[in-house]
Each structure stands twice: as structure tokens, then as C-alpha cells.
Scaffold this motif. Structure first.
Motif, PDB file in Angstrom:
ATOM      1  N   VAL A 235      44.194   1.629 -20.505  1.00 54.62           N
ATOM      2  CA  VAL A 235      44.679   0.428 -19.820  1.00 54.62           C
ATOM      3  C   VAL A 235      43.566  -0.142 -18.942  1.00 54.62           C
ATOM      4  N   ARG A 245      45.757 -10.573 -20.535  1.00 50.38           N
ATOM      5  CA  ARG A 245      46.498 -10.051 -21.685  1.00 50.38           C
ATOM      6  C   ARG A 245      47.196  -8.740 -21.319  1.00 50.38           C
ATOM      7  N   THR A 246      46.504  -7.918 -20.547  1.00 48.36           N
ATOM      8  CA  THR A 246      47.084  -6.641 -20.125  1.00 48.36           C
ATOM      9  C   THR A 246      48.327  -6.882 -19.270  1.00 48.36           C
ATOM     10  N   PHE A 248      50.184  -9.419 -19.489  1.00 51.06           N
ATOM     11  CA  PHE A 248      51.207 -10.014 -20.352  1.00 51.06           C
ATOM     12  C   PHE A 248      51.952  -8.962 -21.182  1.00 51.06           C
ATOM     13  N   ILE A 249      51.313  -7.825 -21.491  1.00 45.06           N
ATOM     14  CA  ILE A 249      52.069  -6.802 -22.213  1.00 45.06           C
ATOM     15  C   ILE A 249      52.782  -5.847 -21.261  1.00 45.06           C
ATOM     16  N   GLY A 250      52.825  -6.196 -19.985  1.00 44.51           N
ATOM     17  CA  GLY A 250      53.754  -5.522 -19.084  1.00 44.51           C
ATOM     18  C   GLY A 250      53.152  -4.554 -18.087  1.00 44.51           C
ATOM     19  N   TYR A 251      51.807  -4.496 -17.948  1.00 46.01           N
ATOM     20  CA  TYR A 251      51.222  -3.602 -16.961  1.00 46.01           C
ATOM     21  C   TYR A 251      51.003  -4.353 -15.655  1.00 46.01           C
ATOM     22  N   ARG A 252      51.278  -3.664 -14.537  1.00 50.10           N
ATOM     23  CA  ARG A 252      50.992  -4.237 -13.222  1.00 50.10           C
ATOM     24  C   ARG A 252      49.521  -3.974 -12.929  1.00 50.10           C
TER      25      ARG A 252
END
Lengths: 361, 269
Positions: A235, A245-246, A248-252
Motif C-alpha cells: 500500500v 488512486r490508493t 479511491f480503492i478505500g485506503y486512508r
């Protein structure tokens, strides 16, 4: 198990740790057991010098973790190193006890000199080693956490972040220069006597500190490897390469950054705490912005995003510095600048990038 | 109504948003009377638009018809001046922020493909996988057998099984687009919003993409925004034509193509 997995495919790291192990076993023996007249004797000066380099190497690993894998170019990691060093320095000051020049049983010399009557509250507890050791880790960690939380939450990135990390270390340097801060002003903390009851001038203590530095480097290296080989490490690289993008795929993203940044600062603190008893002094010069830039150069020379490259770079540049400054003291900064330019132009992936069979991080 | 969802969640902390979804009326997405103005320009003008569960819908329209703005409203990027947007009958999307909408089950692929180039294809899918994405669980995460099977399944769907261990940066443009659709699938969305999936693709790649999107129909609702009419014809069952921020026509490809208003808009351009 975890260690084996963390080192899988990391040939450079395996070699580096093997060499470190051999050196750690051999050097103290050659220093303590071999007579001084022998060709094989290693002087205590060299042991201490090597121990100092190893703390620099640990600091470089900490920088590579955030720069190489997370894309945060911190130009303020010297501050975390210095804070760890000050925590250790405060412990060593209190160990002096009444053996100082003024013989005050409680107050360090510089406080007596400033005519202070009592110990400032933040010096309490530093007579205990465990407390000082804890602070050497916690203070840099908490500062990095708060700083990172504010900076990353505001989505400060790139060169702007680098600039405010410079400002951080510069501000701390100015603060620690002030006598009223209670950290010894521009003289810093020095004249240490003993650590955990061991005489700091004795060969045995020097060898012990060298071994402790090597162990800290090995453990810090393994911890960083475990992070970069975990999903969190992937990550981190994702954040480095495509931050939004990171997100956007759900990582804080901010939380990942602040966690790794704070961990890195704690490693830097450990390095600083091991550095101070070996060099025998800590002063505000350690906060100098130049130091933080220099250690980024170590990582660049060794090759970023490899971790072992940071170790190699720190050792080589510092060895070069020691020999070079002995011959041409004034020219070192020019040499350092030239080195950085040459590495950037000719070896963009550093020394590690030269070596074969390296898996892209 | 959305407030009720929030309260209900608070009382049942174990439940996820997706579990509160009510699709008993077979409509997954309701966009009703939505108006969006930018400095007086009406990008969306009283737009109403519905997507059924499992449906594959194409949205076409001339430039500036409001296609991308509509997607922005659904995913929480843009807030409308008026109207309602519901996911199922119970989740009010206008009250949720972007990550929460993503968690509720709406995935979006943007026009420009962005994959993690330094990571292998497999790792890209692993990172996108639905699950606990907080720091500590991510640090200790291990792939379970079921998760490996899921990644393998998606690799098969997007046709990149032979490329699983290559860095994503080494893929062709078309393969990157598929990988990004695969990353969307790993998030297990109920609704996929796909913006211009075949831009810059060769004809062969377009055919593969058409197959891919058609294979998703039924399991997921898919909304495709596309300019390429041949491509739309090859996949569309129902087509919605947007014009000046509202729906101009809706129906099969043949119906809308022969609709005199649609002809006028496209010829008048």
C-alpha cells in the motif's frame, strides 16, 4: 518464520546482515583479546568509529523507509535522531551526579552555571535508564505523529513537505540553542561519565556499545523489511506511485503515511540514543538542516527503496568523509555536493542499482 | 430517510451499508429530478434516470451532455442543487462521502486508466480487494484460500491470468483498462460506473472489452458511458441518450437511432 519471510529474495540484505554479524563478532575480539602490539589489533578509536557509522546506517534505513517506499522526502530526519540523542544525553548527564565541576548532586553543571536552583520538570525521570530509553523512542515518535497528522491531513506533499521538514529541524535547532530551554544551550550535553554503571571511557563499554549498535541496526532492518514485504508495504508503494488512486480503492492514505512516518522517526530516535554515548556529546548542531540533507545523500548514494542500499551508502559516505576531512578539511562539502550530482546523473538507482538480481521494490 | 439509515447503522454497528440495501423493487439506482449548475450553466437539468439490478446500460450523448457530471453526482464528487439520488430504496447517496459510497457498493472507473505500475498484476488486485483497510489489519493481512480463489477468478474474467506476475506498468493500454475493471470487481460493487472503457483501444481489444462487460451483466449492474457508437451497438440492450443535461431518449439501440430528436441532435452537431 517472519524473519525468513521478510528476507526472502532480499539477497543484498542477507549479505549485509551476514557481514554485519561477522564484523560484530570479530571486531570486539580483535579489540579486547588481541594485544595492542599485534598487527591484528583493532583500536578502540576504530571500534567507536564503526559503532558511530552503524548508528548512521540505522538512521539511513529509517529515511529510506519513508523516502524509498512511501515517497516522502523527509529533510528533517536529523531532528528525530537528535531528539533521541538528547534523551540519552539527559540520562548520561544525570548519571554524572556530584562528579561534575561544581559538584552539585542534582543539577548538571550548566544549570549551576546559569544559577538555576532546581531541576526543570522535564528533567525528572531521566535518572532512570528505562525512562530515558522510552523517551528516546517516544518523543521522536510523538513529534512525527503530530507533525505528520497535520501535514498529511492537509495533503501537503512533494517539495512543500520537504521544505516544512527542513523548517521543523531548523526551528528545533534554534530552540535548543537557547539556554532558557534547559538543554545546555549551544554547548549541549557532554562530559559524560558512565552508562548503566559502566565507564564510558573503558574499552569494554565501547565494544558493548558497538555490539548494541549492530544489534539495533539488524533489528531495525528486519522490522523495516517486515513492513515493506507486508500488504501495508505494498500500500505504501501504491501511495508513492498513485496516491489518489490508493485513496479511491478505500485506503486512508493519511493514516498509512503517519503510521510509517512515526515508526521511522522512532528508529531514528534509537539511532540517536546509541550515537550519543559513543561520540560523548550532543549539541544543537545535530539539528542542523545540513545534517538531514546529508543523510538523504547517503540513501541516494546507496540506492533508495532497497533498505540495504541505505546501510551501504551511510557506511561508504561516512568512511569517505572521515578519510577526506582528515586530508582536506575544507573541501568536504564540495566533495559531498559533487558526489550527489554524480550519483544522480550516473547512478540514479545508487550503488544497489549497480548490483545484479535486484527485485524492484 | 437517509438519516434513518445512519441511525439504524448506529444501532446495529455490525451491519455494513451494503446490508441495509433494499432492492425489493428491482431498481438499484434512482436519480430523480437532479439539477447541477456551474456558474449558471446547467450541466444537469432535472435529470431522471433509473438502473435495474443486474442491468447493463449504455449512456451516450454529445459532448457536454452531462454524462460525466451524472457520474460525479452518483459517486459523491459533485453535490446537486436539487433532486434525489438513492441506492436501492433505503440509502440516500447525497448524504454520504466518496469512501462511504464506495463501501456501499458503487465502483467507478475513470477515463484515464491508473494502475499501480510498480506492482504485479496480482498485487494490484490484492490491494483493491474488499476488506478491512485500516493500518494494522493491513500490516498483518494474509491472503486466505478463498481470497486467492477470488483473485484467480477475477484474473480469469479480465483475461490476465498469464500476466499475473508481470508488473502492471509492463501491460499494454488495453490490458491496463481491463486490470482496472478487475480492480473494480475486487471491491465487490453492486454497481459499476465505467467511463469510456475503449478509448484508445484496438478493434480486437474492443471486442474483448465488450465480452468482459457483457459477462458482468446479471451479477452486477453496469453503467457504461461511451462515445464509440460501434462499441455501444455491440453491447447495449438499453441505451440512454443525454442531451443538455436531461434524458432525450431511452430504449433499444434501434429505437433511439431512429428517434427523430436523437437524429436531429447528432446531425445538428
Amino acid at each position: 518464520m517472519g524473519i525468513v519471510k521478510a528476507l526472502k529474495g532480499d539477497t543484498g540484505g542477507q549479505v549485509m546482515l551476514a557481514v554485519l554479524l561477522v564484523v560484530t563478532l570479530v571486531v570486539p575480539v580483535l579489540n579486547l583479546a588481541v594485544p595492542e602490539t599485534s598487527f591484528w589489533h583493532v583500536s578502540t578509536y576504530t571500534v567507536t568509529l564503526l559503532g558511530k557509522y552503524l548508528t548512521y546506517a540505522l538512521l539511513a534505513v529509517a529515511v529510506d523507509l519513508v523516502w524509498g517506499y512511501l515517497g516522502i522526502l523527509s529533510l528533517g530526519h536529523g531532528a528525530f535522531f537528535a531528539l533521541g540523542g538528547y534523551a540519552m544525553g539527559m540520562y548520561l548527564m544525570r548519571q554524572i551526579g556530584d562528579r561534575g565541576v561544581y559538584g552539585d548532586p542534582l543539577l548538571p553543571d550548566f544549570m549551576v552555571f546559569l544559577n538555576w536552583k532546581e531541576l526543570p520538570w522535564f528533567w525528572n525521570g531521566f535518572d532512570m535508564f528505562w525512562f530515558a530509553a522510552l523517551m528516546a523512542i517516544l518523543v521522536p515518535g510523538v513529534l512525527a505523529y503530530v507533525f505528520g497528522y497535520l501535514a498529511f491531513r492537509s495533503r501537503v506533499t512533494g517539495v512543500y513537505l520537504s521544505i516544512i521538514t527542513q523548517a521543523l529541524t531548523y526551528a528545533l535547532m534554534l530552540a535548543f540553542f537557547r539556554n532558557e530551554m534547559g538543554f545546555g544551550g549551544n554547548n549541549g550535553l557532554t562530559d559524560f561519565k558512565e552508562l548503566l554503571g559502566f565507564d564510558l571511557q573503558s574499552d569494554g563499554t565501547r565494544a558493548g556499545l558497538f555490539i548494541a549498535s549492530a544489534a539495533a541496526l539488524a533489528l531495525g532492518y528486519l522490522a523495516c523489511r517486515m513492513i515493506v514485504t507486508s500488504r501495508l508495504g505494498r500500500v505504501a508503494v501504491a501511495i508513492r506511485d498513485a496516491e489518489s488512486r490508493t485513496r479511491f480503492i478505500g485506503y486512508r492514505v493519511e493514516r498509512v503515511k503517519v503510521a510509517i512516518f512515526a515508526f521511522s522517526a522512532m528508529l531514528a530516535g534509537v539511532a540517536g540514543a546509541l550515537y550519543v554515548p559513543q561520540v560523548g556529546i550532543i549539541n544543537p548542531g545535530e539539528f542542523s538542516p545540513l545534517n538531514s540533507i546529508e543523510l538523504v545523500i547517503w540513501v541516494a548514494v546507496g540506492g533508495r527503496a532497497t533498505l540495504y542500499g541505505a546501510v551501504v551508502g551511510a557506511l561508504m559516505v561516512n568512511y569517505g568523509k572521515s578519510t577526506f576531512t582528515a586530508m582536506f578539511p575544507e573541501a568536504w562539502l564540495f566533495a559531498l555536493g559533487a558526489l550527489f550530482v554524480l550519483v544522480t546523473l550516473l547512478l540514479p538507482r545508487g550503488i544497489a542499482g549497480w548490483l545484479p538480481a535486484r527485485r524492484a521494490g | 430517510m437517509g438519516g434513518q439509515v445512519e441511525r439504524w447503522q448506529y444501532l446495529n454497528p455490525g451491519k455494513t451499508l451494503a446490508e441495509t440495501l433494499d432492492i425489493s423493487h428491482t431498481t438499484l439506482l434512482y436519480v430523480e429530478g437532479v439539477t447541477v449548475s456551474f456558474d449558471g450553466f446547467r450541466a444537469l437539468n432535472d435529470l431522471s434516470f433509473y438502473v435495474d439490478v443486474g442491468e447493463l446500460r449504455c449512456v451516450i450523448g454529445p459532448n457536454g451532455a452531462g454524462k460525466t457530471t451524472m457520474m460525479d453526482v452518483i459517486t459523491g464528487k459533485t453535490r446537486p442543487d436539487a433532486g434525489y439520488v438513492f441506492f436501492g430504496q433505503s440509502i440516500n447517496l447525497l448524504e454520504l462521502d466518496e469512501p462511504r459510497i464506495a463501501q456501499a457498493g458503487i465502483g467507478r472507473k475513470f477515463q484515464k486508466p491508473t494502475v499501480f505500475e510498480q506492482h504485479q498484476v496480482y498485487e494490484n488486485l490484492e490491494l483493491a480487494m474488499a476488506g478491512d483497510k485500516r493500518v494494522w489489519p493491513t500490516l498483518t493481512a494474509r491472503l486466505s484460500g478463498a481470497q486467492r480463489d477470488r483473485i484467480d477468478e477475477v484474473l480469469g474474467i479480465i483475461g490476465l491470468r498469464d500476466h499475473a506476475w508481470r508488473p502492471a506498468g509492463a501491460l499494454s493500454h488495453g490490458q491496463k483498462q481491463w486490470l482496472e475493471i478487475g480492480m473494480l470487481l475486487m471491491q465487490d460493487p453492486l454497481l459499476l460506473l465505467v467511463d469510456e472503457p475503449v478509448a484508445g483501444m484496438t478493434h480486437q481489444e474492443m471486442d474483448r472489452t465488450a465480452e468482459l462487460l457483457l459477462s458482468l451483466e446479471g451479477k452486477h449492474s453496469v453503467v457504461v458511458v461511451e462515445h464509440d457508437m460501434d462499441f455501444v451497438r455491440s453491447i447495449a440492450k438499453r441505451v440512454t441518450v443525454l442531451h443538455q443535461g436531461s434524458v432525450l431518449a431511452e430504449g433499444s439501440m434501434d429505437e433511439v437511432q431512429h428517434d427523430p430528436r436523437v437524429v436531429e441532435v447528432y446531425l445538428g452537431e
